[in-house]
Design an enzyme around this catalytic site. Structure first.
Site, PDB file in Angstrom:
ATOM      1  N   ASN A  93      18.345  24.252  19.092  1.00  0.00           N
ATOM      2  CA  ASN A  93      17.284  25.252  19.095  1.00  0.00           C
ATOM      3  C   ASN A  93      17.541  26.269  17.986  1.00  0.00           C
ATOM      4  O   ASN A  93      18.677  26.579  17.636  1.00  0.00           O
ATOM      5  CB  ASN A  93      17.136  25.917  20.468  1.00  0.00           C
ATOM      6  CG  ASN A  93      18.394  26.577  20.995  1.00  0.00           C
ATOM      7  OD1 ASN A  93      19.486  26.033  20.896  1.00  0.00           O
ATOM      8  ND2 ASN A  93      18.234  27.754  21.592  1.00  0.00           N
ATOM      9  N   GLU A 147      15.996  29.988  17.055  1.00  0.00           N
ATOM     10  CA  GLU A 147      15.119  31.092  17.448  1.00  0.00           C
ATOM     11  C   GLU A 147      14.632  31.869  16.236  1.00  0.00           C
ATOM     12  O   GLU A 147      15.120  31.695  15.124  1.00  0.00           O
ATOM     13  CB  GLU A 147      15.862  32.024  18.411  1.00  0.00           C
ATOM     14  CG  GLU A 147      16.185  31.370  19.724  1.00  0.00           C
ATOM     15  CD  GLU A 147      16.931  32.264  20.695  1.00  0.00           C
ATOM     16  OE1 GLU A 147      17.048  31.859  21.858  1.00  0.00           O
ATOM     17  OE2 GLU A 147      17.395  33.359  20.308  1.00  0.00           O
ATOM     18  N   GLU A 207      15.051  19.545  21.154  1.00  0.00           N
ATOM     19  CA  GLU A 207      14.421  18.226  21.197  1.00  0.00           C
ATOM     20  C   GLU A 207      13.475  18.031  20.012  1.00  0.00           C
ATOM     21  O   GLU A 207      13.442  16.961  19.405  1.00  0.00           O
ATOM     22  CB  GLU A 207      13.654  18.036  22.519  1.00  0.00           C
ATOM     23  CG  GLU A 207      14.517  18.140  23.754  1.00  0.00           C
ATOM     24  CD  GLU A 207      14.693  19.572  24.272  1.00  0.00           C
ATOM     25  OE1 GLU A 207      15.173  19.713  25.407  1.00  0.00           O
ATOM     26  OE2 GLU A 207      14.369  20.551  23.551  1.00  0.00           O
ATOM     27  N   CYS A 258      11.502  21.748  27.869  1.00  0.00           N
ATOM     28  CA  CYS A 258      10.294  22.509  28.200  1.00  0.00           C
ATOM     29  C   CYS A 258       9.096  21.555  28.231  1.00  0.00           C
ATOM     30  O   CYS A 258       9.187  20.399  27.809  1.00  0.00           O
ATOM     31  CB  CYS A 258      10.075  23.626  27.181  1.00  0.00           C
ATOM     32  SG  CYS A 258       9.521  23.072  25.552  1.00  0.00           S
ATOM     33  N   CYS A 307       8.149  20.026  24.831  1.00  0.00           N
ATOM     34  CA  CYS A 307       9.093  18.996  24.377  1.00  0.00           C
ATOM     35  C   CYS A 307       8.974  17.724  25.202  1.00  0.00           C
ATOM     36  O   CYS A 307       9.176  16.625  24.690  1.00  0.00           O
ATOM     37  CB  CYS A 307      10.517  19.532  24.374  1.00  0.00           C
ATOM     38  SG  CYS A 307      10.807  20.637  22.962  1.00  0.00           S
TER      39      CYS A 307
END
Length: 128
Positions: free
Chosen positions: A37, A39, A50, A81, A84
């Site tokens: 990830n 941010e 993902e 999520c 994803c």
């Protein structure tokens, strides 16, 4: 898969949530692609692990995934999520195995179909 996901998780850029996630996907060729990830200060405009792994796979010329592994430092294994889940279903079939893990060794396994029942797909785009 596990090593790739754990290694790439360490590279995650998560200064706002401090919640690092790593993902690894295996393409049809057998090659493993990792993603973490990333941010952004304009939260939540980041990128999920993902999605990063999928982008790496597509950039390498593959469009089918055969296995998924997701790891995070959470009390229980974390699921992708909703966005994803849909992204994964775009590139994999319902029987693709998804392994969810945390850093303490807890593991859960499920298929893409179990992760996203009733996934929106190309069959919805067909006109009768």
């Amino acid at each position: 898969m596990e090593k790739t996901a754990r290694d790439v998780r360490d590279m995650a850029y998560a200064p706002y949530s401090n919640f690092k996630v790593g993902a690894a996907i295996r393409g049809e060729s057998g090659t493993i692609y990792g993603g973490c990830n990333v941010e952004n200060i304009a939260y939540p405009e980041g990128t999920c692990a993902e999605a990063g792994a999928i982008a790496a796979m597509v950039a390498a010329g593959e469009t089918r995934l055969t296995e998924v592994y997701v790891v995070a430092d959470s009390p229980v294994p974390v699921t992708p999520c909703g966005g994803c889940r849909q992204k994964l279903s775009e590139f994999g079939t319902g029987d693709v195995m998804v392994t969810l893990a945390n850093l303490d060794g807890a593991v859960e396994k499920m298929t893409l179909a179990q992760l996203l029942p009733g996934a929106f797909g190309d069959h919805h785009m067909e006109k009768t």
